[in-house]
Design a protein around this motif. Structure first.
Motif, PDB file in Angstrom:
ATOM      1  N   SER A 218      30.315 -26.954   8.173  1.00  0.00           N
ATOM      2  CA  SER A 218      31.296 -27.797   8.850  1.00  0.00           C
ATOM      3  C   SER A 218      32.519 -27.882   7.957  1.00  0.00           C
ATOM      4  CB  SER A 218      30.747 -29.206   9.092  1.00  0.00           C
ATOM      5  OG  SER A 218      29.701 -29.160  10.033  1.00  0.00           O
ATOM      6  N   VAL A 221      38.884 -31.599   7.343  1.00  0.00           N
ATOM      7  CA  VAL A 221      40.281 -31.615   6.936  1.00  0.00           C
ATOM      8  C   VAL A 221      40.865 -32.963   7.318  1.00  0.00           C
ATOM      9  CG1 VAL A 221      42.552 -30.581   7.241  1.00  0.00           C
ATOM     10  CG2 VAL A 221      40.540 -29.114   7.193  1.00  0.00           C
ATOM     11  N   ARG A 224      38.582 -35.246   9.191  1.00  0.00           N
ATOM     12  CA  ARG A 224      38.154 -34.877  10.533  1.00  0.00           C
ATOM     13  C   ARG A 224      37.424 -33.526  10.502  1.00  0.00           C
ATOM     14  NH1 ARG A 224      40.962 -36.245  15.579  1.00  0.00           N
ATOM     15  NH2 ARG A 224      42.679 -37.259  14.511  1.00  0.00           N
ATOM     16  N   ILE A 226      37.034 -30.109  11.762  1.00  0.00           N
ATOM     17  CA  ILE A 226      37.827 -29.247  12.645  1.00  0.00           C
ATOM     18  C   ILE A 226      37.009 -28.065  13.152  1.00  0.00           C
ATOM     19  CG2 ILE A 226      40.041 -29.878  11.624  1.00  0.00           C
ATOM     20  CD1 ILE A 226      39.948 -27.033  10.297  1.00  0.00           C
ATOM     21  N   ALA A 227      35.897 -27.784  12.490  1.00  0.00           N
ATOM     22  CA  ALA A 227      35.062 -26.691  12.982  1.00  0.00           C
ATOM     23  C   ALA A 227      33.659 -26.872  12.447  1.00  0.00           C
ATOM     24  CB  ALA A 227      35.621 -25.347  12.517  1.00  0.00           C
ATOM     25  N   ASP A 237      37.004 -18.524  12.484  1.00  0.00           N
ATOM     26  CA  ASP A 237      37.789 -19.501  13.237  1.00  0.00           C
ATOM     27  C   ASP A 237      39.232 -19.542  12.734  1.00  0.00           C
ATOM     28  OD1 ASP A 237      38.987 -21.942  14.104  1.00  0.00           O
ATOM     29  OD2 ASP A 237      36.980 -22.680  14.613  1.00  0.00           O
ATOM     30  N   ALA A 239      41.653 -21.651  13.183  1.00  0.00           N
ATOM     31  CA  ALA A 239      42.097 -22.962  12.697  1.00  0.00           C
ATOM     32  C   ALA A 239      41.642 -23.173  11.264  1.00  0.00           C
ATOM     33  CB  ALA A 239      41.552 -24.074  13.605  1.00  0.00           C
ATOM     34  N   VAL A 240      40.418 -22.746  10.989  1.00  0.00           N
ATOM     35  CA  VAL A 240      39.881 -22.896   9.643  1.00  0.00           C
ATOM     36  C   VAL A 240      40.653 -22.029   8.673  1.00  0.00           C
ATOM     37  CG1 VAL A 240      37.860 -22.556   8.197  1.00  0.00           C
ATOM     38  CG2 VAL A 240      37.594 -23.443  10.516  1.00  0.00           C
ATOM     39  N   ALA A 243      43.966 -23.727   7.992  1.00  0.00           N
ATOM     40  CA  ALA A 243      43.935 -25.005   7.282  1.00  0.00           C
ATOM     41  C   ALA A 243      43.353 -24.868   5.891  1.00  0.00           C
ATOM     42  CB  ALA A 243      43.127 -26.015   8.084  1.00  0.00           C
ATOM     43  N   TYR A 244      42.493 -23.887   5.707  1.00  0.00           N
ATOM     44  CA  TYR A 244      41.703 -23.974   4.509  1.00  0.00           C
ATOM     45  C   TYR A 244      41.510 -22.648   3.803  1.00  0.00           C
ATOM     46  CZ  TYR A 244      37.862 -25.154   1.475  1.00  0.00           C
ATOM     47  OH  TYR A 244      37.075 -25.324   0.409  1.00  0.00           O
TER      48      TYR A 244
END
Lengths: 249, 308, 330
Positions: A218, A221, A224, A226-227, A237, A239-240, A243-244
């Motif tokens: 999991s 971020v 929250r 996010i995935a 992913d 978004a991951v 973001a990261y």
């Protein structure tokens, strides 16, 4: 799939205006190794503190082994079988490694506070404690004060202390933090050997370790999730990545 | 019990509370900002009183004597900071307790050597003798009014410094998070010294102001010190506002308890047993109050913001 | 030693520190037991009274060491327990009940109750606040004793009789008084030592260093500390019993806050947390106090700076220095 051991439902926590945990829900199944990753300041340690009972969430519930434990304090959760390790090593420096682990055995035993029998020579405590030290490869260091162990050994000792509680779930807060490559590999091996026997929630920065170990990942971020999903899916992913993982190169 | 007596006792309670506040204010800042327990703070109060005795007699003027006494108290406090306290900030509480305890033994005895063991007094200043008529037949000493007034003025000044100035902002931040303040590039040692000097002055001021109405004797600081602890614990460590509120509560409860407990108990007890119980109960009253407050709110009534 | 497997070896060999912890206390008690003999061979008789007093305070300092040294709780109100023990003794003897087997249970119950109630409040706080609150509760009992006008109030209470034990009079004779206190001290020492080594003691020790770790391991830290606080208070009450019989007088001064400070210094002087250090500290303190007070009436002006210098420049107290002298693991 089996009934999960640990379930977080819409957990939230704020420090003043700052939302450090924002509606986090996740579940850890028996024997599952669930990794929690996220950039610095994502609120991972704060979340572990809430699960272990050292911080009280503002909203949401924590269910552990089918029971709502949100109102339980840390010691009560530990007695229910929830063990944890700390990001910054937390052992009793002046006690020997064996005594540190025996403390956990004692918590689990029938008379946790008996007053007169000498605890240091009590085989009912020492035998399980030695077994736990053995499991993490520290049996030769049993009589060394915890404060004199090497950093990697301290990390292993913390895991042994958690095992001594015969827990149903273990929260591991960055067990590899500050550990060199060689000791890190030994610790990863150790975690691998524990896999399947305990439900584990692993907070970790070392991506190699996470993707080698985790059944589920999991991503947290800004408080929250996010995935969440199996490692390959999370890695892919977008978004991951943005973001990261992207910033890690 | 009558209204006149009640009013007088309330004023006495206020005046006592103000004195306690002056002692507790410096102490609570030192606890809050430095996490340093200074048992010798009560000695600073005592020294303020003794220095007032000397300087008022020497100059023949109360005001001049007070100013000189304050200056001397400050110099002495700074000397102690340099010689002893400075080396204790990094130590654990046990070391701090012991060393400052040793300091009390030394200074209580030192005062006896210098000024003698007999109680001394300071004459009331000429312009503050006499009484103020509150209502017909009820008089209250002018000096005590002056004491309440000057205490409130110092309290207001303190509030202004802590709430409105940059130093005050650092103090408040330091009380909740000292490492953060030093990370801001502030010289934490210098800040400590300012806090310490300030606390010393306040305690010395309280002692000097109390000198004309109390007997000045060795050990006079010890009782005040422990009451100041009670005030700080009730108010919340590191909190000036808390210290102010708690000091007034403690002053009032203690004074009124001692004056009216007997009468209160007489309502449902025989006179001798009321006297015996009353004496015991009224001397324990503020400690019981402290216990109740702590049981309900372990962090005190008005804890310093951001402190857990 | 042959090449036995590591696991077998560690079970049989005690850590070296354990052995040095037997020799010093054994020597200490042996020396103390020989004191009356030395007196009969010409040591000044005043020493026996002084050392009896020292051993009485040693019981109190030892009890304080359990919470202060082992538990890490800086209690500044310990003289209250000593005073309660002395006052219960004084009041019961005044009321015609001088049998120790009646007085002692009363002391233990009173001290346990006082400890449980005040401890429950004090232990809600930590650090500086804990120090201040224990001090305040000590002061409360001091004022209560002052207000006890039926039993002397401020002036204190003179005892015209000493306690009996099962009808015997162990306190009538100096030597038997000394040995009675020494036996009580020995018993208290073994009790506290046993406690420290027990499961309970291990949790108490661990909680001094790392209360968070102990509570996430499943222990109620506050409860463990409260139990220690109560036991410690009961033992200090026992020393109050002996003190009242020794001085034949009790007064509020027994529980003044300076007395609490002195008890802390005794525990620290000997070497905090080592238990026998508290005994050495109490004996050293009382001898020094006696010597200095014969020297000048202003002895406190000498003693105060000595305490400060001791804090600033020594670590580990007398036991620490002894250990360094015979250093095997410096």
């Amino acid at each position: 799939m089996a009934e999960p051991v640990l379930v977080l439902e819409a957990l939230s926590k704020s420090f003043g205006a700052l939302k450090v945990t924002d509606g986090v829900s996740l579940a850890v199944a028996p024997g599952e190794l669930h990794a929690l990753i996220g950039p610095n300041g994502a609120g991972k340690t704060t979340l572990v503190h809430q699960i272990s009972g050292m911080l009280t969430p503002d909203a949401g519930t924590i269910r552990f082994r089918g029971q709502d434990v949100t109102a339980f304090n840390a010691e009560k959760r530990a007695r229910h079988g929830l063990a944890r390790t700390f990001q910054i090593t937390s052992t009793i420096a002046s006690l020997s490694a064996l005594e540190n682990v025996a403390l956990g055995v004692q918590a689990k035993a029938g008379h946790p506070l008996s007053f007169f029998r000498n605890a240091a020579s009590d085989e009912r405590l020492n035998r399980p404690a030695r077994a736990a030290l053995d499991a993490v490869g520290l049996s030769e260091r049993a009589h060394v004060p915890a404060g004199s162990l090497s950093h990697g050994e301290k990390r292993a000792l913390e895991i042994a202390m958690a095992l001594a509680l015969e827990p149903a779930a273990i929260l591991l807060d960055e067990p590899l933090a500050g550990v060199g490559k060689e000791e890190g590999e030994r610790l990863i091996g150790l975690l691998k050997s524990l896999k399947g026997r305990y439900a584990m929630l692993l907070v970790e920065h070392d991506m190699e370790a996470v993707f080698a170990l985790a059944d589920t990942v999991s991503v947290l971020v800004y408080g929250r999730v996010i995935a969440s999903g199996d490692p390959a899916a999370v890695r892919a992913d977008p978004a991951v990545r943005e973001a990261y993982l992207g910033e890690e190169g | 019990m009558n209204t006149g007596l009640l009013i007088v006792q309330i004023l006495n309670g206020l005046q006592f509370g103000i004195l306690l506040f002056l002692v507790a204010a410096g102490l609570t800042l030192v606890f809050g900002v430095m996490d340093f327990i200074n048992l010798a703070h009560g000695v600073q109060y005592m020294l303020g009183a003794y220095l007032a005795v000397t300087f008022v007699a020497l100059t023949g003027s109360f005001v001049l004597g007070l100013v000189l006494a304050l200056a001397a108290a400050l110099v002495f406090g700074l000397a102690l900071e340099f010689l002893v306290f400075r080396h204790l900030y990094e130590r654990d509480h046990l070391d701090q307790v012991l060393a400052t305890f040793g300091l009390i033994l030394l200074l209580n005895q030192g005062v006896k050597i210098v000024w003698g063991a007999a109680p001394l007094s300071v004459p009331l200043p000429e312009f503050l003798t006499g009484n103020v008529a509150l209502m017909d037949g009820i008089l209250y000493p002018t000096y005590r009014f002056a004491l309440i007034g000057s205490g409130l003025a110092v309290g207001a000044l303190l509030w202004f410094i802590v709430e409105k100035t940059r130093t005050g902002m650092l103090l408040r931040a330091g009380a909740s998070n000292a490492p953060m303040v030093s990370a801001l590039g502030v010289d934490i040692r210098k800040l400590f010294m300012i806090v310490f000097a300030f606390g010393t002055m306040l305690a010395g001021f309280a002692g000097a102001m109390a000198a004309p109405i109390l007997s000045v004797e060795p050990g006079m600081g010890d009782t005040v010190l422990i009451l100041a602890f009670v005030v700080i614990v009730i108010g919340g460590i590191g909190s000036i506002r808390g210290a102010f509120v708690a000091a007034l509560i403690v002053g009032l409860v203690d004074t009124l308890g001692r004056s009216f407990m007997n009468d209160l108990l007489r309502l449902f007890m025989s006179a001798p047993s009321a006297r015996a119980t009353g004496a015991a109960l009224s001397s324990m009253l503020i400690y019981l109050l402290m216990a109740v407050v702590l049981f309900v709110r372990p962090e005190g009534l008005l804890p310093a913001r951001g402190r857990t | 030693m042959s090449a036995t497997p590591a696991t077998a070896e560690v079970t049989s060999v005690a850590p070296p520190r354990e052995r040095s912890r037997v020799v010093l206390p054994a020597l200490l008690f042996l020396l103390l037991a020989l004191v009356p003999l030395a007196v009969s061979f010409g040591m000044p008789a005043g020493w026996l009274a002084l050392l009896t007093r020292a051993l009485i305070f040693a019981i109190a300092a030892l009890s304080l060491d359990l919470i202060l040294g082992v538990g890490g709780l800086v209690s500044f109100g310990h003289a209250a327990f000593l005073g309660i023990g002395a006052y219960v003794t004084g009041i019961m003897i005044t009321e015609g009940k001088s049998e120790a087997l009646v007085i002692l249970p009363a002391i233990l119950v009173t001290c346990a109750l006082f400890g449980a109630i005040t401890g429950a409040v004090c232990l809600r706080t930590r650090g500086v606040a804990f120090i201040m609150i224990t001090l305040a509760f000590g002061q409360m009992i001091y004022f209560l004793a002052q207000a006890l006008s039926a039993y002397g109030g401020d002036d204190g209470l003179t005892l015209y009789e000493k306690s009996t034990l099962l009808g015997f009079n162990p306190f009538a004779n100096r030597t038997s008084f000394y040995y009675t206190v020494l036996i009580a001290l020995g018993g208290a020492y073994l009790l506290v030592r046993g406690l420290v080594a027990s499961r309970f003691g291990r949790v108490l020790r661990a909680a001094r260093e790392n209360p968070t770790r102990v509570s996430v391991t499943g222990f109620d830290v506050t409860r463990v500390r409260l139990i220690a606080y109560v036991i410690s208070g009961m033992l200090a009450g026992l020393s109050g019993f002996f003190l009242a019989n020794h001085t034949e007088f009790v007064s509020p001064a027994f529980m003044s806050w300076q007395r609490s400070g002195e008890l802390i210094f005794m525990a620290v002087l000997g070497g905090v947390g080592s238990l026998h250090g508290a005994i050495i500290g109490a004996v050293a303190y009382l001898i020094a106090e006696d010597a200095l007070s014969h020297l000048t009436e202003h002895w406190r002006a000498i003693f105060g700076p000595l305490i400060i210098l001791f804090v600033l420049f020594t670590r580990g107290g007398i036991v620490g220095m002894l250990r360094k002298l015979g250093s095997r693991h410096g």
